[in-house]
Design a protein around this motif. Structure first.
Motif, PDB file in Angstrom:
ATOM      1  N   GLY A  27      53.945  41.101  45.638  1.00  0.00           N
ATOM      2  CA  GLY A  27      52.438  41.053  45.884  1.00  0.00           C
ATOM      3  C   GLY A  27      51.342  40.760  44.582  1.00  0.00           C
ATOM      4  O   GLY A  27      50.492  40.707  44.917  1.00  0.00           O
ATOM      5  N   ARG A  28      51.810  40.449  43.555  1.00  0.00           N
ATOM      6  CA  ARG A  28      51.139  40.266  42.678  1.00  0.00           C
ATOM      7  C   ARG A  28      51.678  38.937  41.683  1.00  0.00           C
ATOM      8  O   ARG A  28      51.323  38.933  40.352  1.00  0.00           O
ATOM      9  CB  ARG A  28      51.613  41.716  41.369  1.00  0.00           C
ATOM     10  CG  ARG A  28      50.873  42.836  42.159  1.00  0.00           C
ATOM     11  CD  ARG A  28      51.426  43.894  41.119  1.00  0.00           C
ATOM     12  NE  ARG A  28      51.580  45.231  41.625  1.00  0.00           N
ATOM     13  CZ  ARG A  28      50.529  45.844  41.598  1.00  0.00           C
ATOM     14  NH1 ARG A  28      49.292  45.448  41.286  1.00  0.00           N
ATOM     15  NH2 ARG A  28      50.603  47.091  42.177  1.00  0.00           N
ATOM     16  N   THR A  29      51.963  37.982  42.586  1.00  0.00           N
ATOM     17  CA  THR A  29      52.561  36.694  41.638  1.00  0.00           C
ATOM     18  C   THR A  29      51.302  35.877  41.595  1.00  0.00           C
ATOM     19  O   THR A  29      50.138  36.114  41.976  1.00  0.00           O
ATOM     20  CB  THR A  29      53.463  35.996  42.674  1.00  0.00           C
ATOM     21  OG1 THR A  29      52.807  35.675  43.844  1.00  0.00           O
ATOM     22  CG2 THR A  29      54.892  36.724  42.996  1.00  0.00           C
ATOM     23  N   TYR A  30      51.418  34.787  40.847  1.00  0.00           N
ATOM     24  CA  TYR A  30      50.519  33.738  40.589  1.00  0.00           C
ATOM     25  C   TYR A  30      49.913  33.199  41.710  1.00  0.00           C
ATOM     26  O   TYR A  30      48.695  32.974  41.927  1.00  0.00           O
ATOM     27  CB  TYR A  30      51.192  32.901  39.574  1.00  0.00           C
ATOM     28  CG  TYR A  30      49.985  31.851  38.947  1.00  0.00           C
ATOM     29  CD1 TYR A  30      48.980  32.183  38.173  1.00  0.00           C
ATOM     30  CD2 TYR A  30      49.747  30.614  39.727  1.00  0.00           C
ATOM     31  CE1 TYR A  30      47.926  31.578  37.796  1.00  0.00           C
ATOM     32  CE2 TYR A  30      48.939  29.755  38.964  1.00  0.00           C
ATOM     33  CZ  TYR A  30      47.947  30.215  38.094  1.00  0.00           C
ATOM     34  OH  TYR A  30      46.951  29.449  37.712  1.00  0.00           O
ATOM     35  N   ALA A  31      50.767  32.793  42.812  1.00  0.00           N
ATOM     36  CA  ALA A  31      50.180  32.678  43.872  1.00  0.00           C
ATOM     37  C   ALA A  31      49.337  33.527  44.510  1.00  0.00           C
ATOM     38  O   ALA A  31      48.221  33.218  45.136  1.00  0.00           O
ATOM     39  CB  ALA A  31      51.641  32.064  44.943  1.00  0.00           C
ATOM     40  N   ASP A  32      49.777  34.705  44.439  1.00  0.00           N
ATOM     41  CA  ASP A  32      48.792  35.978  45.071  1.00  0.00           C
ATOM     42  C   ASP A  32      47.401  35.698  44.364  1.00  0.00           C
ATOM     43  O   ASP A  32      46.549  36.008  45.090  1.00  0.00           O
ATOM     44  CB  ASP A  32      49.470  37.153  44.981  1.00  0.00           C
ATOM     45  CG  ASP A  32      50.647  37.190  46.021  1.00  0.00           C
ATOM     46  OD1 ASP A  32      50.818  36.653  47.129  1.00  0.00           O
ATOM     47  OD2 ASP A  32      51.799  37.627  45.249  1.00  0.00           O
ATOM     48  N   PHE A  33      47.573  35.737  43.288  1.00  0.00           N
ATOM     49  CA  PHE A  33      46.259  35.767  42.384  1.00  0.00           C
ATOM     50  C   PHE A  33      45.388  34.608  42.533  1.00  0.00           C
ATOM     51  O   PHE A  33      44.205  34.710  42.821  1.00  0.00           O
ATOM     52  CB  PHE A  33      46.722  35.482  40.716  1.00  0.00           C
ATOM     53  CG  PHE A  33      45.725  35.020  39.905  1.00  0.00           C
ATOM     54  CD1 PHE A  33      44.982  36.095  39.212  1.00  0.00           C
ATOM     55  CD2 PHE A  33      45.333  33.793  39.340  1.00  0.00           C
ATOM     56  CE1 PHE A  33      43.653  35.915  38.529  1.00  0.00           C
ATOM     57  CE2 PHE A  33      44.555  33.425  38.482  1.00  0.00           C
ATOM     58  CZ  PHE A  33      43.713  34.489  37.971  1.00  0.00           C
ATOM     59  N   LEU A  34      45.975  33.377  43.021  1.00  0.00           N
ATOM     60  CA  LEU A  34      44.981  32.313  43.332  1.00  0.00           C
ATOM     61  C   LEU A  34      44.523  32.448  44.903  1.00  0.00           C
ATOM     62  O   LEU A  34      43.341  32.118  44.979  1.00  0.00           O
ATOM     63  CB  LEU A  34      46.044  30.722  43.413  1.00  0.00           C
ATOM     64  CG  LEU A  34      46.497  30.431  42.172  1.00  0.00           C
ATOM     65  CD1 LEU A  34      47.281  29.257  42.318  1.00  0.00           C
ATOM     66  CD2 LEU A  34      45.350  29.989  41.216  1.00  0.00           C
ATOM     67  N   VAL A  35      45.143  33.134  45.698  1.00  0.00           N
ATOM     68  CA  VAL A  35      44.665  33.581  47.142  1.00  0.00           C
ATOM     69  C   VAL A  35      43.742  34.673  46.759  1.00  0.00           C
ATOM     70  O   VAL A  35      42.402  34.613  47.478  1.00  0.00           O
ATOM     71  CB  VAL A  35      45.848  34.141  47.903  1.00  0.00           C
ATOM     72  CG1 VAL A  35      45.283  34.883  49.035  1.00  0.00           C
ATOM     73  CG2 VAL A  35      46.726  33.156  48.117  1.00  0.00           C
TER      74      VAL A  35
END
Length: 191
Positions: A27-35
């Motif tokens: 829940g803290r990945t780079y993809a989550d960061f971009l979202v």
């Protein structure tokens, strides 16, 4: 044929290991960061990392880079442990106050180093108030936080790889930080 020997070689088999995502990164990945940034476009991201000296050196540098300002803070840590990073966060929150800390560090992007392995403790401040949001880059993807990696080059001009940080004080690191932040940048029109 231009590459005469290439015909002799067999095609290489690329072995890619599937890297496990640690439980504290879910829940803290780079993809989550971009979202998160897409949902909150007015927030400014801060990149965080550590710089180590030689292997015998106990002290490390904690760097915080403000993307929109092209400005960096550097703190000298006694070791590369979660508790040392947490103490910097607590000192900053005590100095700035929780509300100001939250506005200055709304979202932090870092790597998956063990020193950042307890994001819940870093995100939660005094009185169990959420003070920031922490996200992690993908493995082997330092380009996702390119600003701080570029600024680490400035650190290495003064403290090359293999040098020890043990004889440095926070005053020395503050002087280094001021010089790095005073360097003219093409991205800031020479300012």
């Amino acid at each position: 044929m231009d590459l005469a020997r290439k015909v002799k070689y067999k095609p290489r088999k690329v072995k890619r290991q599937e890297l496990k995502v640690p439980s504290w990164c879910e829940g803290r990945t780079y993809a989550d960061f971009l979202v998160f940034l897409a949902e909150n476009p007015d927030l400014n991201a801060v990149e965080m990392d550590t710089v180590i000296g030689c292997q015998s050196s106990k002290k490390v540098l904690l760097t915080l880079y403000f993307r929109h300002l092209k400005c960096m803070l550097i703190f000298l840590l006694p070791d590369k442990k979660q508790s040392s990073v947490l103490s910097v966060f607590e000192d900053l929150e005590k100095l700035l106050g929780t509300e100001t800390f939250t506005s200055v560090f709304p979202v932090i992007l870092t790597d998956r180093g063990t020193e950042f392995g307890d994001p819940d403790a870093l995100e939660t401040g005094n009185g169990s108030i959420r003070r920031t949001n922490i996200y992690f880059c993908d493995p082997l993807a330092s380009f996702q936080k390119a600003g701080i990696e570029k600024n680490h080059e400035y650190i290495r001009y003064v403290l090359p790889k293999g040098s020890t940080f043990d004889n440095l004080s926070q005053a020395d690191i503050t002087l280094l930080t001021n010089h790095i932040n005073s360097t003219p940048r093409a991205s800031l029109n020479g300012c």
